[in-house]
Scaffold this active site. Structure first.
Site, PDB file in Angstrom:
ATOM      1  N   LYS A  86       0.836  -1.059   0.139  1.00 31.58           N
ATOM      2  CA  LYS A  86       0.072  -0.161   0.012  1.00 31.58           C
ATOM      3  C   LYS A  86       0.951   1.350   0.058  1.00 31.58           C
ATOM      4  O   LYS A  86       0.595   2.312  -0.457  1.00 31.58           O
ATOM      5  CB  LYS A  86      -1.101   0.023   1.150  1.00 31.58           C
ATOM      6  CG  LYS A  86      -2.019  -1.051   0.981  1.00 31.58           C
ATOM      7  CD  LYS A  86      -3.532  -0.418   1.176  1.00 31.58           C
ATOM      8  CE  LYS A  86      -4.452  -1.658   0.652  1.00 31.58           C
ATOM      9  NZ  LYS A  86      -4.316  -2.746   1.404  1.00 31.58           N
ATOM     10  N   GLU A 108      -9.943   6.869   2.749  1.00 33.44           N
ATOM     11  CA  GLU A 108     -10.780   5.994   3.393  1.00 33.44           C
ATOM     12  C   GLU A 108      -9.849   5.008   3.785  1.00 33.44           C
ATOM     13  O   GLU A 108      -9.020   4.644   3.404  1.00 33.44           O
ATOM     14  CB  GLU A 108     -11.790   5.455   2.169  1.00 33.44           C
ATOM     15  CG  GLU A 108     -11.358   4.399   1.524  1.00 33.44           C
ATOM     16  CD  GLU A 108     -10.037   4.694   0.474  1.00 33.44           C
ATOM     17  OE1 GLU A 108     -10.007   5.969   0.180  1.00 33.44           O
ATOM     18  OE2 GLU A 108      -9.439   3.875   0.120  1.00 33.44           O
ATOM     19  N   SER A 374       1.550  -9.982  -0.951  1.00 38.65           N
ATOM     20  CA  SER A 374       1.330  -8.341  -0.768  1.00 38.65           C
ATOM     21  C   SER A 374       1.624  -7.735   0.613  1.00 38.65           C
ATOM     22  O   SER A 374       1.605  -6.406   0.824  1.00 38.65           O
ATOM     23  CB  SER A 374      -0.381  -8.123  -1.212  1.00 38.65           C
ATOM     24  OG  SER A 374      -1.001  -8.991  -0.379  1.00 38.65           O
TER      25      SER A 374
HETATM   26  C1  LIG Z   1      -5.308  -4.035   1.146  1.00 38.50           C
HETATM   27  C2  LIG Z   1      -4.664  -5.211   0.881  1.00 38.50           C
HETATM   28  C3  LIG Z   1      -4.960  -6.087  -0.058  1.00 38.50           C
HETATM   29  C4  LIG Z   1      -6.026  -5.658  -1.160  1.00 38.50           C
HETATM   30  O1  LIG Z   1      -5.941  -4.705  -1.816  1.00 38.50           O
HETATM   31  P1  LIG Z   1      -5.727  -4.691  -3.353  1.00 38.50           P
HETATM   32  O2  LIG Z   1      -6.030  -3.342  -3.867  1.00 38.50           O
HETATM   33  O3  LIG Z   1      -6.337  -5.557  -3.914  1.00 38.50           O
HETATM   34  O4  LIG Z   1      -4.114  -5.014  -3.430  1.00 38.50           O
HETATM   35  C5  LIG Z   1      -4.003  -7.193  -0.442  1.00 38.50           C
HETATM   36  N1  LIG Z   1      -3.334  -7.454   0.474  1.00 38.50           N
HETATM   37  C6  LIG Z   1      -2.859  -6.889   1.516  1.00 38.50           C
HETATM   38  C7  LIG Z   1      -1.580  -6.957   2.559  1.00 38.50           C
HETATM   39  C8  LIG Z   1      -3.375  -5.408   1.769  1.00 38.50           C
HETATM   40  O5  LIG Z   1      -3.252  -4.585   2.947  1.00 38.50           O
END
Ligand SMILES: *Cc1c(COP(=O)(O)O)cnc(C)c1O
Length: 391
Positions: A86, A108, A374
């Site tokens: 993020k 948000e 992610s």
């Molecule tokens: C917010 C988040 C997501 C989902 O958001 P995307 O916009 O689909 O990437 C996925 N993994 C983590 C660790 C997140 O914090």
């Protein structure tokens, strides 16, 4: 002719007239300041020296051996500062707002991850930060609320609707309309009206661009399959887009929750319908009257009833495929990766791990499956305990 802000039939700018000047101003800023060499140099410097990029491309040897098929490789976005991808987007959007002369940032948040990343960059740049968050989420995500306040942000409780992410997003958009002159709205995924999906994609594409360079170490130009979880879709687009013109198979993993019934999952492409919400045309979970249905996922960051328009387009055109992984499968993968590699993934990312392991098992050993990891899972340890208690 290609219409501006559209991906095939999806995307657009379905917003009140009053918001159009703000979107034009943002688009103009992104196309001029955002494309200037000075801006790009400054952002690259922050990505390297503040966020800690490039994040490693890691061969998960023990997981591969245990799975017994294709090589499994992880793109370690969990090692980014603040613990997920993020921050890539927030550094880009907040730096742009700063250069455009804005003093106030609004955002948000659902699980609080985007709120924390935004608050972090606002602290770094000395900007005021206000984060809209549903009352329900404030209760569930106390640690991130504390982190945001510690970083100097104001957390504004949202009491409308189901008091979760979709309501916080609606409220932030409303607030932006009335404060636009000095305020910039920083959106957390590749959703919302143009130019957000395009802009967030550009800031997240650093993930896939790094992979293109790093993968040559394995003697390859591309992996055979790339797997990423999809909430709004920003980490997935960030790794997919630089491989759009390649032979890599792209697979997005939506949250299958605990059943296929609408309301029991967050799989908008798999179980939703085409509609318009939050300023864009895409797939949304909705009832027979077109009312948006609240989503469910064990992973709070996937708990959104829609998906970015570019994914809707990739799904329709067949460039990427979208599958589901259930809550239970994600929890099993969360434990599997923790035990075999000493890496505790975010529950969101665990959805990608679960699917990758499923397909890698049936692939030849020379093949490679790349997972976009992610985020890290420290934030989920407690909710996992609650889930276990329920099981
Ligand atoms: C917010 C988040 C997501 C989902 O958001 P995307 O916009 O689909 O990437 C996925 N993994 C983590 C660790 C997140 O914090």
């Amino acid at each position: 002719m290609r219409k501006k802000g559209y991906f095939g039939q999806f995307g657009g700018q379905f917003v009140p007239e009053l918001l159009m000047p703000a979107l034009y101003e943002l688009e103009e800023g992104f196309n001029t300041i955002g494309q200037s060499p000075e801006f790009k140099d400054e952002l690259t410097d922050l990505l390297h020296n503040y966020a800690g990029r490039p994040t490693p491309l890691y061969f998960a040897k023990r997981l591969t051996e245990k799975t017994g098929g294709a090589k499994i490789v992880l793109k370690r976005e969990d090692l980014n500062h603040t613990g997920s991808h993020k921050l890539n987007n927030c550094l880009g959007q907040v730096l742009l707002a700063h250069k455009m002369g804005k003093k106030n940032i609004i955002a948000e948040t659902g699980a609080g991850q985007h709120g924390v990343a935004t608050a972090t960059v606002c602290a770094l740049m000395g900007l005021n930060c206000q984060v809209y968050m549903g009352v329900e989420d404030i209760k569930r995500q106390q640690l991130n609320v504390l982190r945001m306040r510690l970083l100097g942000a104001e957390v504004t409780p949202v009491t409308s609707g189901t008091q979760t992410l979709k309501d916080a997003t609606s409220e932030a958009m409303r607030a932006w309309i009335s404060t636009v002159k000095h305020t910039q709205y920083v959106l957390g995924s590749v959703v919302g009206p143009h130019p957000f999906p395009l802009m967030v994609r550009e800031f997240q594409s650093i993930i896939g661009r790094e992979v293109r360079e790093q993968i040559t170490r394995f003697g390859l130009d591309e992996p055979d399959v790339i797997v990423a979880c999809v909430g709004g879709g920003s980490n997935a687009i960030g790794i997919f887009f630089p491989f759009f013109h390649s032979n890599a198979e792209l697979v997005g993993v939506e949250a299958g929750g605990y059943s296929e019934r609408i309301g029991d999952n967050a799989a908008s492409i798999n179980y939703g319908k085409v509609g318009v919400f939050h300023g864009e045309k895409s797939y949304f979970l909705q009832d027979e009257n077109g009312q948006i249905i609240p989503a469910h996922s064990v992973a709070a960051g996937l708990d959104y009833p829609g998906v970015g328009p570019e994914h809707a387009y990739y799904a329709e055109s067949g460039r990427a495929s979208y599958v589901t992984v259930t809550d239970a499968e994600a929890i099993a993968a969360f434990k599997l990766l923790s035990h075999t590699e000493g890496i505790i993934p975010a529950l969101e990312s665990a959805h990608a791990v679960a699917h990758a392991v499923k397909i890698a098992a049936d692939m030849q050993k020379e093949k490679m499956v790349l997972i976009n990891l992610s985020g890290r899972g420290d934030k989920d340890s407690q909710s996992l305990q609650t889930e276990e208690g329920r099981a």
